[in-house]
Scaffold this motif. Structure first.
Motif, PDB file in Angstrom:
ATOM      1  N   ALA A  35     -36.499 109.305  46.929  1.00 44.21           N
ATOM      2  CA  ALA A  35     -37.336 110.281  46.234  1.00 44.21           C
ATOM      3  C   ALA A  35     -37.434 109.836  44.782  1.00 44.21           C
ATOM      4  CB  ALA A  35     -36.729 111.680  46.312  1.00 44.21           C
ATOM      5  N   ILE A  36     -38.642 109.728  44.283  1.00 42.23           N
ATOM      6  CA  ILE A  36     -38.853 109.370  42.880  1.00 42.23           C
ATOM      7  C   ILE A  36     -39.201 110.652  42.132  1.00 42.23           C
ATOM      8  CG2 ILE A  36     -40.254 108.068  41.243  1.00 42.23           C
ATOM      9  CD1 ILE A  36     -40.707 105.997  43.457  1.00 42.23           C
ATOM     10  N   VAL A  37     -38.337 111.007  41.193  1.00 43.11           N
ATOM     11  CA  VAL A  37     -38.528 112.204  40.385  1.00 43.11           C
ATOM     12  C   VAL A  37     -38.866 111.743  38.969  1.00 43.11           C
ATOM     13  CG1 VAL A  37     -37.454 114.293  39.496  1.00 43.11           C
ATOM     14  CG2 VAL A  37     -36.910 113.495  41.812  1.00 43.11           C
ATOM     15  N   GLU A  38     -39.953 112.267  38.446  1.00 40.42           N
ATOM     16  CA  GLU A  38     -40.415 111.891  37.122  1.00 40.42           C
ATOM     17  C   GLU A  38     -40.668 113.164  36.327  1.00 40.42           C
ATOM     18  OE1 GLU A  38     -43.161 108.312  36.437  1.00 40.42           O
ATOM     19  OE2 GLU A  38     -44.477 110.043  36.275  1.00 40.42           O
ATOM     20  N   GLU A  39     -40.010 113.290  35.191  1.00 37.11           N
ATOM     21  CA  GLU A  39     -40.143 114.462  34.331  1.00 37.11           C
ATOM     22  C   GLU A  39     -39.879 115.762  35.090  1.00 37.11           C
ATOM     23  OE1 GLU A  39     -43.795 114.335  32.138  1.00 37.11           O
ATOM     24  OE2 GLU A  39     -43.398 112.341  31.362  1.00 37.11           O
ATOM     25  N   GLY A  40     -38.862 115.715  35.964  1.00 39.27           N
ATOM     26  CA  GLY A  40     -38.455 116.907  36.697  1.00 39.27           C
ATOM     27  C   GLY A  40     -39.315 117.271  37.888  1.00 39.27           C
ATOM     28  N   ARG A  41     -40.277 116.439  38.222  1.00 37.18           N
ATOM     29  CA  ARG A  41     -41.169 116.714  39.349  1.00 37.18           C
ATOM     30  C   ARG A  41     -41.110 115.577  40.367  1.00 37.18           C
ATOM     31  NH1 ARG A  41     -45.418 120.682  38.126  1.00 37.18           N
ATOM     32  NH2 ARG A  41     -44.957 121.446  36.044  1.00 37.18           N
ATOM     33  N   LEU A  42     -41.220 115.939  41.633  1.00 33.03           N
ATOM     34  CA  LEU A  42     -41.223 114.947  42.697  1.00 33.03           C
ATOM     35  C   LEU A  42     -42.533 114.175  42.649  1.00 33.03           C
ATOM     36  CD1 LEU A  42     -39.771 113.772  45.184  1.00 33.03           C
ATOM     37  CD2 LEU A  42     -40.985 115.496  46.544  1.00 33.03           C
ATOM     38  N   LEU A  43     -42.450 112.890  42.385  1.00 32.55           N
ATOM     39  CA  LEU A  43     -43.627 112.038  42.324  1.00 32.55           C
ATOM     40  C   LEU A  43     -43.960 111.496  43.708  1.00 32.55           C
ATOM     41  CD1 LEU A  43     -45.782 110.420  40.749  1.00 32.55           C
ATOM     42  CD2 LEU A  43     -44.012 108.696  40.315  1.00 32.55           C
ATOM     43  N   ALA A  44     -42.938 111.064  44.438  1.00 35.52           N
ATOM     44  CA  ALA A  44     -43.160 110.497  45.771  1.00 35.52           C
ATOM     45  C   ALA A  44     -41.843 110.478  46.526  1.00 35.52           C
ATOM     46  CB  ALA A  44     -43.708 109.088  45.660  1.00 35.52           C
ATOM     47  N   MET A  45     -41.961 110.475  47.863  1.00 36.35           N
ATOM     48  CA  MET A  45     -40.779 110.372  48.703  1.00 36.35           C
ATOM     49  C   MET A  45     -41.166 109.628  49.965  1.00 36.35           C
ATOM     50  SD  MET A  45     -38.021 113.232  49.968  1.00 36.35           S
ATOM     51  CE  MET A  45     -39.201 114.289  50.747  1.00 36.35           C
ATOM     52  N   GLY A  46     -40.302 108.733  50.395  1.00 32.03           N
ATOM     53  CA  GLY A  46     -40.552 107.991  51.616  1.00 32.03           C
ATOM     54  C   GLY A  46     -39.540 106.882  51.790  1.00 32.03           C
ATOM     55  N   THR A  47     -39.795 106.046  52.789  1.00 33.95           N
ATOM     56  CA  THR A  47     -38.936 104.892  52.994  1.00 33.95           C
ATOM     57  C   THR A  47     -39.252 103.856  51.929  1.00 33.95           C
ATOM     58  OG1 THR A  47     -40.518 103.756  54.425  1.00 33.95           O
ATOM     59  CG2 THR A  47     -38.943 105.269  55.497  1.00 33.95           C
ATOM     60  N   MET A  48     -38.407 102.869  51.811  1.00 32.32           N
ATOM     61  CA  MET A  48     -38.630 101.793  50.858  1.00 32.32           C
ATOM     62  C   MET A  48     -39.998 101.154  51.104  1.00 32.32           C
ATOM     63  SD  MET A  48     -37.127 100.125  48.361  1.00 32.32           S
ATOM     64  CE  MET A  48     -35.396 100.436  48.616  1.00 32.32           C
TER      65      MET A  48
END
Length: 67
Positions: A35-48
């Motif tokens: 999960a990529i979190v940017e500025e407190g918000r979920l930007l994206a989530m998935g497998t590599m």
């Protein structure tokens, strides 16, 4: 440390690891789901693979610094 975490995960233990070292995750393949979190918000989530193939320039910037 990463070997111990992998052993725990392989034994069925769920782990949550917080790191800013995406290149290490890419090189080792330790993460099943990212999960990529940017500025407190979920930007994206998935497998590599899903994230590395993302069309989003912001997501790509985590895998290819300088974009």
């Amino acid at each position: 440390m990463w070997t111990s975490l992998r052993e725990c995960a392989d034994s069925g233990t769920a782990l949550l690891v917080v790191t800013g070292d995406v290149p290490m995750l890419t090189a080792t393949g330790y993460a099943d789901l990212i999960a990529i979190v940017e500025e407190g918000r979920l930007l994206a989530m998935g497998t590599m693979e899903e994230l590395a193939d993302s069309a989003s320039p912001r997501v790509q910037s985590y895998f290819r610094p300088g974009l």
